[in-house]
Scaffold this active site. Structure first.
Site, PDB file in Angstrom:
ATOM      1  N   ASN A 153      46.711 -74.255 -15.931  1.00  0.00           N
ATOM      2  CA  ASN A 153      48.027 -74.108 -16.566  1.00  0.00           C
ATOM      3  C   ASN A 153      48.400 -72.654 -16.853  1.00  0.00           C
ATOM      4  OD1 ASN A 153      45.978 -74.112 -18.530  1.00  0.00           O
ATOM      5  ND2 ASN A 153      47.364 -74.841 -20.119  1.00  0.00           N
ATOM      6  N   GLU A 252      37.667 -74.549 -25.267  1.00  0.00           N
ATOM      7  CA  GLU A 252      39.043 -74.580 -25.774  1.00  0.00           C
ATOM      8  C   GLU A 252      39.718 -75.762 -25.107  1.00  0.00           C
ATOM      9  OE1 GLU A 252      42.835 -74.456 -25.728  1.00  0.00           O
ATOM     10  OE2 GLU A 252      42.690 -72.509 -24.732  1.00  0.00           O
ATOM     11  N   CYS A 286      48.053 -75.904 -23.869  1.00  0.00           N
ATOM     12  CA  CYS A 286      47.277 -76.567 -24.926  1.00  0.00           C
ATOM     13  C   CYS A 286      47.902 -76.355 -26.295  1.00  0.00           C
ATOM     14  CB  CYS A 286      45.842 -76.053 -24.909  1.00  0.00           C
ATOM     15  SG  CYS A 286      45.735 -74.248 -24.991  1.00  0.00           S
TER      16      CYS A 286
END
Length: 484
Positions: A153, A252, A286
């Protein structure tokens, strides 16, 4: 290396074909056309990459701090010279809009600059001892070889967020880039490091499917730490494998981030922030806002202004400079989100705007009448769908915000900054911002989540600590007496 030839693995300073019979197809998510077919790496390639990293690490850790910094100065120069190429790859490989690619590029530059300071920040300490004549020294050193799994992403920045500090602190790295963005999360970075003159073996990149080399990448005995950015489901599996082999991790993971809009908020400013925090990169971040929790006294005003703002966003081709919302990464993502959307509507939510898809481009969508239990609010959407949840009090807003297993980022809007900080303290999250949206990343600040959003922190001194280890060396001035 020409951008057209990013079809090879990068191992020990050499570009070579992957040894697997399988291929990784690099697909442009907007056109859905193939960019390239990359012969995949197998376990032999993986072993070769880890062996190269091991061989290079001892000499790399001994390079003087000033010389390491010279390498990073050259890397920064190369990255700046090749900015247009990097942005172009982000647009065509990950579906980034020009705005998002610029944001990502600048974040990557910042992490390179911050990492360049690490070689002279590898400090130890001397502590007193309760033993007469003894001195306690604590030395800091690199961990060794770091295994890094890149995301698709924010591929360039989030891969560099681990690669740059790991290398700057004297480690060498093996990178497994995301299969949906193998160039920007790995091969292009290797090319930049090569042009900057880094020694062979310091960075190695193996492109392969997780099903073929994923577990072996994590469990390889050479890897002292595994750094992963991605979904909680995959991160949990990586954590399980790493724990079994007593390996450290930096994870993460997902987020279900909430913006709380209190009754005293500047609604117009909150709307502007919510649109950016939700729809940057189509919500495939995220840290993206997933739930917008609005006090009932300003709910209708917020919803009306938010609808107008969202409907003004240009949707479509990410290569056009004024496009705000481009494509999702693939058709599976579109179908997954539309499935959750329909289930949420079936449970009583209403579509305020959007909801339709054209290819991989999903219109920015706003839902009202949402509760935490509905799929769009309960799951990490990772797409351009915003849930507006109405609450009647500050206490209820905090309860709703905390009603998720995730805890990555968040936001609170209020004219009373002190009140905002007190609310922020009670939200179970690793990061939260007052009168700002949730997508923030500064290279010198602690970045990471709570609960199912991950383990460890990136950024600044926290990254330096994560990628190094310490050793206690006790030094006696003379000899001590023992009881036997």
């Amino acid at each position: 290396m020409s951008p057209q030839t990013f079809t090879k693995q990068y191992i020990n300073g050499q570009w070579k074909n992957g040894s697997s019979e399988k291929f990784v197809e690099n697909i442009n998510p907007y056109t859905e056309q193939s960019i390239a077919s990359i012969p995949s790496a197998n376990e032999d390639d993986l072993n070769e990459a880890y062996d190269a990293a091991v061989q290079a690490q001892e000499s790399w850790m001994s390079v003087l701090p000033a010389q390491k910094q010279t390498y990073f100065d050259k890397l920064l120069h190369v990255v700046q010279e090749r900015k247009d190429e990097i942005v172009d790859w982000l647009v065509k490989e990950s579906g980034s809009t020009i705005v998002k690619a610029e944001v990502e590029y600048q974040a990557a530059v910042s992490i390179i600059r911050e990492s360049a300071s690490f070689p002279t920040r590898m400090s130890g300490t001397i502590l007193p001892s309760n033993t007469p004549g003894k001195e306690n020294r604590v030395y800091r050193s690199p961990k060794g070889v770091i295994g890094i799994i890149g995301p698709w992403n924010f591929p360039f920045h989030l891969a560099l967020r681990s690669i740059a500090p790991a290398v700057a602190t004297g480690n060498t790295v093996v990178v497994k880039p995301a299969s949906d963005a193998p160039v920007t999360s790995g091969l292009l970075i290797a090319d930049l490091f090569e042009e900057a003159g880094f020694p062979e073996g310091v960075i190695n990149v193996v492109v392969g499917r997780g099903s073929e080399i994923g577990d072996a990448f994590v469990t390889h005995p050479a890897a002292k730490l595994i750094s992963f950015t991605g979904s909680t489901e995959v991160g949990s599996h990586i954590g399980e494998l790493a724990g079994k082999h007593i390996k450290d991790t930096a994870l993460e993971l997902g987020g279900n981030n909430a913006m709380i809009v209190l009754e005293d908020a500047d609604v117009e400013k909150a709307v502007q922030a919510a649109a950016f925090g939700k729809f940057l990169h189509q919500g495939q971040i995220c840290m993206s806002l997933n739930r917008i929790i609005v006090h009932e006294s300003v709910h209708d005003t917020f919803v009306e202004q938010f609808k107008q703002k969202v409907e003004s966003l240009k949707v479509g081709d990410p290569s056009e400079k004024d496009t705000a919302v481009g494509p999702l990464i693939n058709r599976d993502a579109v179908e997954r989100i539309q499935g959750d959307l329909q289930k949420t509507l079936d449970q009583g939510a209403e579509v305020l705007t959007g909801g339709e898809a054209d290819g991989n481009v999903l219109q920015p969508t706003v839902l009202t009448g949402v509760t935490n239990e509905m799929p769009i609010a309960n799951n990490e959407v990772f797409g351009p769908v915003a849930s507006v949840i109405q609450v009647s009090s500050e206490e209820e807003a905090i309860t709703v915000a905390n009603g998720s297993p995730y805890g990555l980022s968040g936001s609170v809007f209020t004219r009373d900054v002190h009140r905002g900080v007190e609310v922020a303290k009670r939200v179970e999250t690793g990061m939260i911002h007052i009168n700002d949206q949730s997508v923030n990343d500064e290279a010198h600040v602690a970045f990471g989540g709570e609960k199912e959003s991950g383990l460890g922190r990136f950024g600044g001194e926290w990254a330096l600590d994560k990628f190094t280890t310490v050793k206690w060396i006790g030094v006696m001035n003379g000899y001590r007496e023992y009881p036997f």
